[in-house]
Design an enzyme around this catalytic site. Structure first.
Site, PDB file in Angstrom:
ATOM      1  N   ASP A   6       0.884  -1.145  -0.003  1.00 56.62           N
ATOM      2  CA  ASP A   6      -0.001  -0.086   0.025  1.00 56.62           C
ATOM      3  C   ASP A   6       0.920   1.225   0.120  1.00 56.62           C
ATOM      4  O   ASP A   6       1.525   1.639   1.026  1.00 56.62           O
ATOM      5  CB  ASP A   6      -0.813   0.033   1.411  1.00 56.62           C
ATOM      6  N   LYS A  47      -2.506   5.727  -4.652  1.00 56.36           N
ATOM      7  CA  LYS A  47      -3.592   6.705  -4.038  1.00 56.36           C
ATOM      8  C   LYS A  47      -3.561   8.050  -4.901  1.00 56.36           C
ATOM      9  O   LYS A  47      -2.271   8.415  -4.716  1.00 56.36           O
ATOM     10  CB  LYS A  47      -3.682   6.721  -2.785  1.00 56.36           C
ATOM     11  N   TYR A  74       3.255   9.839  -0.533  1.00 55.33           N
ATOM     12  CA  TYR A  74       4.182   9.168   0.171  1.00 55.33           C
ATOM     13  C   TYR A  74       5.630   9.299  -0.384  1.00 55.33           C
ATOM     14  O   TYR A  74       6.509   9.180   0.109  1.00 55.33           O
ATOM     15  CB  TYR A  74       4.031   7.746   0.539  1.00 55.33           C
ATOM     16  N   HIS A 130      -7.420   9.565  -2.065  1.00 54.26           N
ATOM     17  CA  HIS A 130      -6.763   9.325  -0.653  1.00 54.26           C
ATOM     18  C   HIS A 130      -7.763  10.202   0.453  1.00 54.26           C
ATOM     19  O   HIS A 130      -7.951   9.407   1.530  1.00 54.26           O
ATOM     20  CB  HIS A 130      -5.454  10.312  -0.967  1.00 54.26           C
ATOM     21  N   LYS A 146       2.595  -1.193   8.801  1.00 54.66           N
ATOM     22  CA  LYS A 146       3.892  -0.683   8.379  1.00 54.66           C
ATOM     23  C   LYS A 146       4.795  -1.110   9.305  1.00 54.66           C
ATOM     24  O   LYS A 146       4.688  -1.003  10.655  1.00 54.66           O
ATOM     25  CB  LYS A 146       3.577   0.952   8.175  1.00 54.66           C
ATOM     26  N   SER A 147       6.111  -1.549   8.822  1.00 57.46           N
ATOM     27  CA  SER A 147       7.340  -1.385   9.759  1.00 57.46           C
ATOM     28  C   SER A 147       8.650  -1.276   8.801  1.00 57.46           C
ATOM     29  O   SER A 147       8.250  -1.811   7.564  1.00 57.46           O
ATOM     30  CB  SER A 147       7.226  -2.810  10.310  1.00 57.46           C
ATOM     31  N   VAL A 148       9.505  -0.617   9.183  1.00 59.58           N
ATOM     32  CA  VAL A 148      10.786  -0.876   8.576  1.00 59.58           C
ATOM     33  C   VAL A 148      11.930  -1.726   9.356  1.00 59.58           C
ATOM     34  O   VAL A 148      12.848  -2.026   8.862  1.00 59.58           O
ATOM     35  CB  VAL A 148      11.348   0.592   8.447  1.00 59.58           C
TER      36      VAL A 148
HETATM   37  N1  LIG Z   1      -5.192   6.017   3.593  1.00 58.12           N
HETATM   38  C1  LIG Z   1      -4.656   7.070   4.635  1.00 58.12           C
HETATM   39  O1  LIG Z   1      -4.975   8.447   4.634  1.00 58.12           O
HETATM   40  C2  LIG Z   1      -3.680   6.365   5.691  1.00 58.12           C
HETATM   41  C3  LIG Z   1      -3.158   7.404   6.536  1.00 58.12           C
HETATM   42  C4  LIG Z   1      -2.232   6.485   7.357  1.00 58.12           C
HETATM   43  C5  LIG Z   1      -1.676   5.393   6.969  1.00 58.12           C
HETATM   44  N2  LIG Z   1      -2.315   4.593   5.874  1.00 58.12           N
HETATM   45  C6  LIG Z   1      -1.661   3.424   5.372  1.00 58.12           C
HETATM   46  O2  LIG Z   1      -1.556   2.306   6.286  1.00 58.12           O
HETATM   47  C7  LIG Z   1      -0.325   1.807   6.685  1.00 58.12           C
HETATM   48  C8  LIG Z   1      -0.206   1.566   8.256  1.00 58.12           C
HETATM   49  O3  LIG Z   1      -0.426   2.652   8.898  1.00 58.12           O
HETATM   50  P1  LIG Z   1       0.652   3.495   9.973  1.00 58.12           P
HETATM   51  O4  LIG Z   1       2.075   3.237   9.131  1.00 58.12           O
HETATM   52  O5  LIG Z   1       0.250   4.930  10.134  1.00 58.12           O
HETATM   53  O6  LIG Z   1       0.667   2.835  11.265  1.00 58.12           O
HETATM   54  P2  LIG Z   1       0.906   1.145  11.768  1.00 58.12           P
HETATM   55  O7  LIG Z   1       0.858   0.183  10.959  1.00 58.12           O
HETATM   56  O8  LIG Z   1      -0.486   1.271  12.847  1.00 58.12           O
HETATM   57  O9  LIG Z   1       1.868   1.409  12.748  1.00 58.12           O
HETATM   58  C9  LIG Z   1       3.469   1.692  12.115  1.00 58.12           C
HETATM   59  C10 LIG Z   1       4.062   1.827  13.542  1.00 58.12           C
HETATM   60  O10 LIG Z   1       4.199   0.846  14.448  1.00 58.12           O
HETATM   61  C11 LIG Z   1       5.502   0.318  14.552  1.00 58.12           C
HETATM   62  N3  LIG Z   1       5.304  -1.408  14.469  1.00 58.12           N
HETATM   63  C12 LIG Z   1       4.854  -2.057  13.718  1.00 58.12           C
HETATM   64  N4  LIG Z   1       4.697  -3.541  13.697  1.00 58.12           N
HETATM   65  C13 LIG Z   1       5.232  -3.201  15.039  1.00 58.12           C
HETATM   66  C14 LIG Z   1       5.295  -4.272  15.958  1.00 58.12           C
HETATM   67  N5  LIG Z   1       5.179  -5.648  15.796  1.00 58.12           N
HETATM   68  N6  LIG Z   1       5.624  -4.118  17.191  1.00 58.12           N
HETATM   69  C15 LIG Z   1       6.092  -2.812  17.704  1.00 58.12           C
HETATM   70  N7  LIG Z   1       5.676  -1.602  16.797  1.00 58.12           N
HETATM   71  C16 LIG Z   1       5.465  -2.076  15.608  1.00 58.12           C
HETATM   72  C17 LIG Z   1       6.357   0.759  13.515  1.00 58.12           C
HETATM   73  O11 LIG Z   1       7.663   1.008  13.650  1.00 58.12           O
HETATM   74  P3  LIG Z   1       8.873   0.768  12.894  1.00 58.12           P
HETATM   75  O12 LIG Z   1       8.751   0.961  11.449  1.00 58.12           O
HETATM   76  O13 LIG Z   1       9.971   1.610  13.427  1.00 58.12           O
HETATM   77  O14 LIG Z   1       9.078  -0.768  13.005  1.00 58.12           O
HETATM   78  C18 LIG Z   1       5.746   2.178  13.238  1.00 58.12           C
HETATM   79  O15 LIG Z   1       6.044   3.105  14.125  1.00 58.12           O
HETATM   80  C19 LIG Z   1       0.670   3.155   6.178  1.00 58.12           C
HETATM   81  O16 LIG Z   1       1.989   2.675   6.105  1.00 58.12           O
HETATM   82  C20 LIG Z   1      -0.041   3.302   5.016  1.00 58.12           C
HETATM   83  O17 LIG Z   1       0.118   2.521   3.887  1.00 58.12           O
HETATM   84  C21 LIG Z   1      -2.999   5.220   4.960  1.00 58.12           C
END
Ligand SMILES: NC(=O)c1ccc[n+]([C@@H]2O[C@H](COP(=O)([O-])OP(=O)(O)OC[C@H]3O[C@@H](n4cnc5c(N)ncnc54)[C@H](OP(=O)(O)O)[C@@H]3O)[C@@H](O)[C@H]2O)c1
Length: 280
Positions: A49, A79, A54, A112, A235-237
């Site tokens: 995604d 998006k 981005y 988006h 998401k994670s890096v």
């Molecule tokens: N449509 C929209 O408006 C919109 C808005 C926001 C997001 N998104 C999409 O949704 C995706 C996911 O959302 P998000 O990136 O906001 O947040 P998320 O996936 O809820 O959380 C990501 C965060 O959690 C940490 N993390 C990931 N796996 C973990 C684990 N197993 N244990 C502990 N911490 C963990 C990551 O750290 P590290 O990376 O440092 O490991 C990062 O800081 C985005 O990447 C994007 O593709 C869409």
């Protein structure tokens, strides 16, 4: 690379299969995206995604090309950014996204945000309908649309969105939107499914449920989404977390677990309210 995937699919309203768990790349810089996406593909993710805003479609596309995985086994979402809304500008922005991704089609193209003040999402969506008809997106949908935006869109356009990608996690369970999506035949995709990792993953109830199943709180939260029927895109890096987040298909939360997680809903947004987010 093996082409096996452990991730089941949901079938969208036009018959297209979408992996129920994918990999999100928001806030991953373009020059790190290829590495993160490659790690995810290696771990078994097949859905990615991204979004024009981005600024990592290029890195994402590089990892896809380098993976050697047949294109038809991958599911790529991007998006349209708010500033490009409008019929012709959408068609141009879509061409630019495809060019950066290095692809000749995407699996899912989303608007988006609705950007209500701009009042252009209906015309924008008609451009997505053209992209769909031309076979350059296998499915089209929206993101951050509230039920009121979906009512108008479905009244004024022909193709029911396949997906609405919305902020959704245990502290913002979005019952009303999920119910409306189910009635309309729209798949619910959860963004920030882990609550952005902040705070949520330390909540004692999630830690306790994790301990009971020998899982991490992140795995418990992802499993909750899957059992609700949501599509998730954590998401994670961090390579170990990328792998951890896909190991969620071999355990089951029970009714007591689901009730305890359900009790965490506070209706609390981490991101903007779509009714008011008019940034172009
Ligand atoms: N449509 C929209 O408006 C919109 C808005 C926001 C997001 N998104 C999409 O949704 C995706 C996911 O959302 P998000 O990136 O906001 O947040 P998320 O996936 O809820 O959380 C990501 C965060 O959690 C940490 N993390 C990931 N796996 C973990 C684990 N197993 N244990 C502990 N911490 C963990 C990551 O750290 P590290 O990376 O440092 O490991 C990062 O800081 C985005 O990447 C994007 O593709 C869409």
């Amino acid at each position: 690379m093996s082409t096996d995937s452990k991730v089941p699919s949901v079938i969208l309203n036009n018959g297209v299969a979408m992996p129920q768990l994918g990999f999100g790349v928001w806030q991953v810089p373009d020059d790190e995206a290829a590495k993160a996406v490659a790690t995810a593909l290696e771990a078994g993710y097949r859905s990615i995604d991204t979004a024009a805003v981005y600024e990592n479609e290029r890195g994402t596309g590089e990892a896809v090309a380098a993976s050697g995985i047949p294109r038809e086994e991958l599911f790529v979402t991007t998006k349209l950014w708010n500033s490009e809304q409008g019929h012709d500008s959408t068609l141009r922005a879509f061409d630019a996204s495809l060019e950066r991704l290095g692809l000749d089609y995407v699996d899912l193209y989303l608007i988006h945000w609705p950007v209500p003040a701009k009042d252009a999402y209906v015309d924008t969506y008609k451009a997505l309908e053209k992209i769909l008809a031309d076979g350059r997106a296998k499915a089209i949908g929206v993101s951050n649309f509230l039920p009121e935006h979906l009512e108008r869109l479905t009244a004024e356009t022909s193709v029911v969105p396949a997906v609405n990608q919305i902020e959704l996690h245990p502290q913002l369970a979005q019952a009303e939107s999920r119910a409306r999506h189910a009635e309309l035949g729209i798949a619910t995709e959860a963004w920030s499914p882990l609550g952005q990792g902040r705070g949520l993953l330390d909540v004692p109830a999630l830690v306790a449920i994790g301990r009971k199943h020998g899982r991490t709180p992140a795995q418990v939260v992802l499993r909750w989404h899957l059992q609700l029927g949501n599509v998730v895109i954590p998401k994670s890096v961090t390579p170990s977390r990328i792998r951890e987040n896909i190991e969620v298909f071999d355990f089951e939360l029970d009714a007591e677990d689901l009730a305890a997680i359900g009790a965490l809903d506070e209706g609390r947004r981490l991101g903007p309210n779509p009714a008011e987010f008019n940034v172009a």
